[in-house]
Write a protein that holds these residues in place. Sequence first.
Motif, PDB file in Angstrom:
ATOM      1  N   ALA A  93      51.410 -30.089 -22.596  1.00 59.08           N
ATOM      2  CA  ALA A  93      50.213 -29.345 -22.114  1.00 59.08           C
ATOM      3  C   ALA A  93      50.517 -27.966 -21.554  1.00 59.08           C
ATOM      4  O   ALA A  93      50.016 -27.103 -22.012  1.00 59.08           O
ATOM      5  N   LEU A  94      51.753 -27.949 -20.903  1.00 60.32           N
ATOM      6  CA  LEU A  94      52.012 -26.560 -20.586  1.00 60.32           C
ATOM      7  C   LEU A  94      52.489 -25.696 -21.430  1.00 60.32           C
ATOM      8  O   LEU A  94      52.232 -24.546 -21.343  1.00 60.32           O
ATOM      9  N   MET A  95      53.272 -26.124 -22.653  1.00 59.35           N
ATOM     10  CA  MET A  95      53.446 -25.266 -23.846  1.00 59.35           C
ATOM     11  C   MET A  95      52.111 -24.926 -24.464  1.00 59.35           C
ATOM     12  O   MET A  95      52.165 -23.599 -24.893  1.00 59.35           O
ATOM     13  N   LEU A  96      51.024 -25.357 -24.315  1.00 57.88           N
ATOM     14  CA  LEU A  96      49.933 -25.156 -25.018  1.00 57.88           C
ATOM     15  C   LEU A  96      49.324 -24.121 -24.185  1.00 57.88           C
ATOM     16  O   LEU A  96      48.717 -23.323 -24.590  1.00 57.88           O
ATOM     17  N   VAL A  97      49.098 -24.364 -22.932  1.00 58.80           N
ATOM     18  CA  VAL A  97      48.504 -23.613 -21.921  1.00 58.80           C
ATOM     19  C   VAL A  97      49.070 -22.329 -22.002  1.00 58.80           C
ATOM     20  O   VAL A  97      48.405 -21.129 -21.914  1.00 58.80           O
ATOM     21  N   HIS A  98      50.421 -22.048 -22.156  1.00 64.39           N
ATOM     22  CA  HIS A  98      50.861 -20.927 -21.893  1.00 64.39           C
ATOM     23  C   HIS A  98      51.464 -20.312 -23.278  1.00 64.39           C
ATOM     24  O   HIS A  98      52.069 -19.117 -23.375  1.00 64.39           O
ATOM     25  N   GLY A  99      51.004 -20.835 -24.204  1.00 65.98           N
ATOM     26  CA  GLY A  99      51.153 -20.514 -25.829  1.00 65.98           C
ATOM     27  C   GLY A  99      49.668 -20.155 -26.063  1.00 65.98           C
ATOM     28  O   GLY A  99      49.067 -18.967 -25.879  1.00 65.98           O
ATOM     29  N   PRO A 100      49.140 -20.862 -27.074  1.00 66.27           N
ATOM     30  CA  PRO A 100      47.777 -20.516 -27.489  1.00 66.27           C
ATOM     31  C   PRO A 100      46.600 -20.811 -26.788  1.00 66.27           C
ATOM     32  O   PRO A 100      45.556 -20.016 -26.955  1.00 66.27           O
ATOM     33  N   GLY A 101      46.597 -21.469 -25.622  1.00 63.22           N
ATOM     34  CA  GLY A 101      45.842 -21.331 -24.508  1.00 63.22           C
ATOM     35  C   GLY A 101      44.928 -22.425 -24.302  1.00 63.22           C
ATOM     36  O   GLY A 101      45.388 -23.814 -25.041  1.00 63.22           O
ATOM     37  N   TYR A 102      44.050 -22.593 -23.432  1.00 64.01           N
ATOM     38  CA  TYR A 102      43.207 -24.008 -22.971  1.00 64.01           C
ATOM     39  C   TYR A 102      42.470 -24.594 -24.209  1.00 64.01           C
ATOM     40  O   TYR A 102      42.393 -25.839 -24.259  1.00 64.01           O
ATOM     41  N   ILE A 103      42.026 -23.801 -25.118  1.00 67.35           N
ATOM     42  CA  ILE A 103      41.093 -24.375 -26.155  1.00 67.35           C
ATOM     43  C   ILE A 103      42.016 -25.195 -26.879  1.00 67.35           C
ATOM     44  O   ILE A 103      41.521 -26.364 -27.489  1.00 67.35           O
ATOM     45  N   TRP A 104      43.066 -24.980 -27.113  1.00 64.64           N
ATOM     46  CA  TRP A 104      44.440 -25.837 -27.975  1.00 64.64           C
ATOM     47  C   TRP A 104      44.515 -27.079 -27.149  1.00 64.64           C
ATOM     48  O   TRP A 104      44.528 -28.054 -27.845  1.00 64.64           O
ATOM     49  N   LEU A 105      44.586 -26.936 -25.707  1.00 71.37           N
ATOM     50  CA  LEU A 105      44.870 -28.001 -24.860  1.00 71.37           C
ATOM     51  C   LEU A 105      43.594 -29.195 -25.071  1.00 71.37           C
ATOM     52  O   LEU A 105      43.886 -30.127 -25.309  1.00 71.37           O
TER      53      LEU A 105
END
Length: 218
Positions: free
Chosen positions: A161-173
């Motif tokens: 989750a943190l990887m996605l949030v700090h990477g592509p963003g919340y939509i990807w999460l």
Amino acid sequence: MTYSGAKERIWTRDLVFAWIVNFFLAFVFYMLMTTMALYAVERFSASDTLGGLASSIFVIGATISRLFAGNLVELFGRRRMLGIALVVFVLTSLSYLVIDGIDSVALLLVVRAIHGAAFAIGSTAVMTLAQSIIPRSRRAEGTGYFTLSMTLATAIGPSLALMLVHGPGYIWLFTATATAAVLAMAAALFLRAPDKTPSPEHRARLRRFHPSDMLHRD
């Protein structure tokens, strides 16, 4: 060394699918629990208190639902309640993608509470099914293997989750959690564990549910 008899098999087809369902339920829970407070603050400019509520209201909804989940599962059937809970779980998981485009933290709180309730009923139903599948003679061992699904979700969910949030963003999460919810529902479709039909007396007691039924005086 010789043995007087062979052990009953723990890992059956149904237990594998129940394990998968439980894993993805917990996976979604831990992914969102880790990130939801920060999301509410960043996306809706919520206060720290409201952001914390956006995270914890899932647990509040789950806790309240757990008071009734056991009765509902036994009264209406384990597989049926699992199916209903998973449908709601998928819909609420998809709702985050819609909420992201709407400036309403109140709607987020409502969805989080419903999501928590669906999680509680679904996890109760799949745990009850798993317990009916595991051989009685190996119940402790089998339960340990089954609950490993939650342990793995705890290890994988927050970090991803943190990887996605700090990477592509919340939509990807939210896309990832919605996908996991769909996979949980897909796995549940393959469950063939038989439901236990309650006796008329037991059914009547379930319908007369009272909080005092949860307490034992002995």
